[in-house]
Design a protein around this motif. Structure first.
Motif, mmCIF file in Angstrom:
data_model
loop_
_atom_site.group_PDB
_atom_site.id
_atom_site.type_symbol
_atom_site.label_atom_id
_atom_site.label_comp_id
_atom_site.label_asym_id
_atom_site.label_seq_id
_atom_site.Cartn_x
_atom_site.Cartn_y
_atom_site.Cartn_z
ATOM 1 N N ILE A 260 0.855 -1.195 0.000
ATOM 2 C CA ILE A 260 0.000 0.000 0.000
ATOM 3 C C ILE A 260 0.889 1.243 0.000
ATOM 4 O O ILE A 260 2.038 1.185 0.454
ATOM 5 C CB ILE A 260 -0.971 -0.039 1.215
ATOM 6 C CG1 ILE A 260 -2.141 0.941 1.035
ATOM 7 C CG2 ILE A 260 -0.254 0.208 2.532
ATOM 8 C CD1 ILE A 260 -3.317 0.679 1.975
ATOM 9 N N GLN B 283 0.883 10.943 -4.304
ATOM 10 C CA GLN B 283 1.348 10.443 -3.011
ATOM 11 C C GLN B 283 2.694 11.052 -2.631
ATOM 12 O O GLN B 283 2.920 11.471 -1.497
ATOM 13 C CB GLN B 283 1.472 8.916 -3.026
ATOM 14 C CG GLN B 283 1.636 8.354 -1.621
ATOM 15 C CD GLN B 283 2.797 7.390 -1.478
ATOM 16 O OE1 GLN B 283 3.509 7.098 -2.447
ATOM 17 N NE2 GLN B 283 3.009 6.902 -0.278
ATOM 18 N N LYS C 255 7.698 -2.126 4.155
ATOM 19 C CA LYS C 255 8.973 -1.762 4.773
ATOM 20 C C LYS C 255 8.907 -1.993 6.276
ATOM 21 O O LYS C 255 9.791 -2.598 6.866
ATOM 22 C CB LYS C 255 9.301 -0.299 4.483
ATOM 23 C CG LYS C 255 10.644 0.151 5.047
ATOM 24 C CD LYS C 255 10.933 1.585 4.679
ATOM 25 C CE LYS C 255 12.147 2.144 5.392
ATOM 26 N NZ LYS C 255 13.406 1.518 4.996
ATOM 27 N N SER C 256 7.812 -1.538 6.893
ATOM 28 C CA SER C 256 7.684 -1.691 8.349
ATOM 29 C C SER C 256 7.434 -3.143 8.712
ATOM 30 O O SER C 256 7.748 -3.580 9.818
ATOM 31 C CB SER C 256 6.531 -0.833 8.862
ATOM 32 O OG SER C 256 5.321 -1.263 8.257
ATOM 33 N N GLY C 257 6.853 -3.881 7.804
ATOM 34 C CA GLY C 257 6.558 -5.297 8.064
ATOM 35 C C GLY C 257 5.312 -5.502 8.886
ATOM 36 O O GLY C 257 5.011 -6.637 9.291
#
Ligand code: PA5
Length: 467
Positions: free
Chosen positions: A84, A289, A147-149
């Motif tokens: 996302i 974005q 990226k953050s998982g």
């Protein structure tokens, strides 16, 4: 190279609504020089979030991505990207632009045996159910990117799909998964290690919206047969060009300064991105974005409350000539419109000369290519008649090479305008806040205080409204 035509933001073209560009460029030349020098000097400094400026030189990643694409070549009918925001938009924009239109509807041969590609960047139960109804998951390679998982949208999708894959394939399910995430932190990394997924890394100091040229974008693009070497070539040439600290020779700096001054001096704080090509439609989503998350900030770097925010809007030519252009011509004069014009389309399509009517025979015998570019040019001129600033980016062709130049130019432009505004273009506290509230509402451990606070706020508002 792509080119920027800024004639129509000048005083000569639009009078008082325009800028005296020579004067502006001269006045800001030292500031621009300082900004570009600093960006390049600081790009390797940990914590500066500028590692995306090195992605054109990351040969190792490119090699591994190509190796992986070669290994799985022919094994899958579909690629399904779960991600996302910055973890999806770049690859989506580039694949929509670069693959043949209606790619997923083409038969395998017409796709040169490469898989179809689907992006799930939302958590709409109807959409997900419908997609799972049509996808043969056994033949689908799932690229989960976060990226953050731990992003709730992506991980919830992943949990649903992993469960189905396991049901279908037993322990072999992991062969259908490739995870792109942080090299060591986050739940997805932990899961990938425990369950043995193939992984790629989102490099340190590369934020989601600046990650399109890392494995985040390159893996899905390589899987569907796009030429990532050409992408790298495009970034590199643009990077070299944009290292030039002379504003007269740097289109990212010019574009940044023009938008900045239009906002600060002329009250034109809305940036409309309007490509004249359906294939470039998602480039506007990506741009929106990039611009929104990077530049919409409550505080400047000195801690002053500024509520900074040039507002980005997406539009599509020629479609939105019949929707938004009325507003842009006659409504509030608060926008800068950027057209992306494709000089040479892949196809030349002639309009047959089949009707005698004077209202139609001017079209017959001309190409539709000529029509779309005539519409782009005439919309630009009409905007000038109304004294509305507009810019045109010339894209010689829709190719990996030129689109890489375009996106990288926008990234550098965003970094430069962030400096002009004196805000941090690389954080996103406003996004984090909503993420945390979601965790709280969904009962995630450790978010009990936020949940309490949130419920109090909701109840208080209900009380005020008497519901
Ligand atoms: O640009 C950004 O940083 C965000 O849009 C993120 O990409 C988005 O929130 C998804 O985050 P993540 O990759 O951690 O799942």
């Amino acid at each position: 190279m792509i080119k920027l035509d800024y004639t129509n933001v000048s005083v000569q073209a639009i009078g008082d609504n325009g800028l005296d560009l020579n004067q502006c460029f001269n006045e800001y030349a030292p500031k621009i020089q300082e900004i570009i020098t600093n960006l390049n000097m600081n790009k390797d400094k940990p914590g500066s979030w500028l590692q995306w400026m090195n992605l054109g030189y990351n040969e190792e990643t490119v090699w591994y991505v190509k190796e992986f694409a070669a290994i799985v070549d022919g094994r899958f009918d579909n690629v399904l990207v779960l991600g996302i925001g910055g973890s999806a938009l770049g690859a989506q924009a580039l694949s929509e632009a670069l693959l043949k239109p209606y790619w997923n509807l083409l038969d395998k041969e017409k796709r040169d045996n490469f898989p179809r590609i689907f992006f799930l960047d939302n958590i709409d139960p109807d959409q997900i159910t419908a997609l799972l109804d049509i996808l043969d998951l056994k033949k689908t390679l799932v690229n989960v990117i976060t990226k953050s998982g731990s992003t709730a949208e992506t991980m919830s999708q992943f949990m649903i799909i992993k469960d189905r894959l396991y049901e279908l394939l037993g322990d072999d399910y992991r062969k259908n998964i490739v995870a792109t995430t942080d090299k060591q932190s986050g739940i997805l990394r932990q899961l990938a290690n425990e369950e043995g997924y193939k992984t790629f890394v989102v490099p340190d100091d590369v934020g989601g919206r600046f990650s399109v040229f890392s494995a985040v974008g390159l893996v899905p693009l390589a899987l569907v047969g796009l030429d990532i070497d050409e992408i790298i070539r495009g970034i590199k040439i643009m990077d070299l060009t944009l290292k030039n600290t002379d504003i007269y020779k740097n289109i990212a700096a010019q574009n940044a300064l023009i938008h900045y001054l239009m906002d600060k001096q002329k009250g034109k704080y809305i940036s409309v991105m309007m490509p004249y090509s359906s294939r470039l439609k998602y480039i506007s989503d990506w741009y929106v974005q990039l611009w929104a998350e990077s530049l919409g900030k409550e505080f400047d770097k000195a801690g002053n409350k500024v509520n900074n925010g040039p507002t980005p809007i997406k539009a599509l030519g020629a479609t939105d000539q019949h929707s938004q252009i009325q507003l842009y011509n006659e409504g509030k004069n608060d926008k800068v419109i950027t057209f992306i014009r494709v000089d040479e389309f892949d196809n030349e399509l002639n309009i047959p000369n089949i009707f005698e009517y004077t209202g139609l025979n001017y079209l017959g015998g001309k190409s539709i290519n000529r029509l779309i570019n005539a519409e782009a040019d005439s919309t630009a001129v009409a905007l000038c008649d109304y004294n509305r600033p507009n810019l045109t980016i010339h894209l010689p062709k829709i190719s990996e090479y030129y689109l890489a130049q375009l996106l990288y130019m926008f990234e550098i432009e965003t970094a430069i305008i962030g400096e002009l505004y004196n805000i941090d273009a690389f954080n996103q506290p406003g996004v984090e806040q909503a993420k945390n509230y979601t965790y709280a509402l969904m009962g995630r451990m450790g978010y009990e205080e936020s949940a309490k606070e949130l419920n109090e706020k909701i109840n208080k508002n209900k009380e005020i409204m008497g519901v």
